[in-house]
Motif scaffolding. Structure first.
Motif, PDB file in Angstrom:
ATOM      1  N   PRO A 105     -31.395   9.797  -5.367  1.00 30.08           N
ATOM      2  CA  PRO A 105     -31.003   9.830  -3.962  1.00 30.08           C
ATOM      3  C   PRO A 105     -31.890  10.676  -3.073  1.00 30.08           C
ATOM      4  N   TYR A 106     -33.118  10.967  -3.477  1.00 35.98           N
ATOM      5  CA  TYR A 106     -34.101  11.701  -2.686  1.00 35.98           C
ATOM      6  C   TYR A 106     -33.692  13.144  -2.385  1.00 35.98           C
ATOM      7  N   GLY A 107     -32.810  13.657  -3.220  1.00 36.73           N
ATOM      8  CA  GLY A 107     -32.459  15.064  -3.069  1.00 36.73           C
ATOM      9  C   GLY A 107     -30.968  15.296  -2.984  1.00 36.73           C
ATOM     10  N   GLY A 108     -30.618  16.571  -2.881  1.00 37.38           N
ATOM     11  CA  GLY A 108     -29.210  16.932  -2.793  1.00 37.38           C
ATOM     12  C   GLY A 108     -28.912  18.170  -3.611  1.00 37.38           C
ATOM     13  N   ASP A 109     -27.636  18.340  -3.882  1.00 39.25           N
ATOM     14  CA  ASP A 109     -27.166  19.506  -4.629  1.00 39.25           C
ATOM     15  C   ASP A 109     -27.054  19.152  -6.111  1.00 39.25           C
ATOM     16  N   TYR A 110     -27.583  20.020  -6.937  1.00 36.11           N
ATOM     17  CA  TYR A 110     -27.526  19.840  -8.385  1.00 36.11           C
ATOM     18  C   TYR A 110     -26.896  21.067  -9.020  1.00 36.11           C
TER      19      TYR A 110
END
Length: 121
Positions: A105-110
């Protein structure tokens, strides 16, 4: 698929020290922020310490002066040195990262799966 893997938790007596480590791996990504949260039994997850681009570091008031966060960009890793541990520091500690990835998703919280820190009195 990006993964965060923590290590270093365990049982320690009050006043003791532990160091947590977290490494991000899998895929191609850049890190906007990386750090640590914790969740004690019956409580909400809370920020412990985080390091952001530009060298910005934030600590929870409860850990200031006792915990130190550090980051190794070459290893995509973050560390938490915890000194003068108290029973109230007992919690599951989670590694967190805000990433940009080149694939959906091209980034975010992990989040990592967490590592248990138990401080005995």
């Amino acid at each position: 698929q990006v993964q965060l893997v923590e290590s270093g938790g365990g049982l320690v007596q009050a006043g003791g020290s532990l160091q947590l480590s977290c490494a991000a791996s899998g895929g191609t990504f850049s890190i906007n922020a990386i750090g640590w949260y914790r969740q004690a039994p019956g409580k909400q997850r809370e920020l412990v310490a985080i390091t952001r681009d530009g060298g910005i570091i934030n600590y929870a008031d409860a850990v200031k002066g006792r915990f130190t966060i550090s980051r190794d960009n070459a290893k995509n890793s973050v560390y938490l040195q915890m000194n003068s541990l108290r029973p109230e520091d007992t919690a599951v500690y989670y590694c967190y990262a805000d990433l940009n990835t080149v694939t959906p998703p091209y980034g975010g919280d992990y989040w990592g799966k967490g590592t248990l820190v138990t401080v005995s009195s």
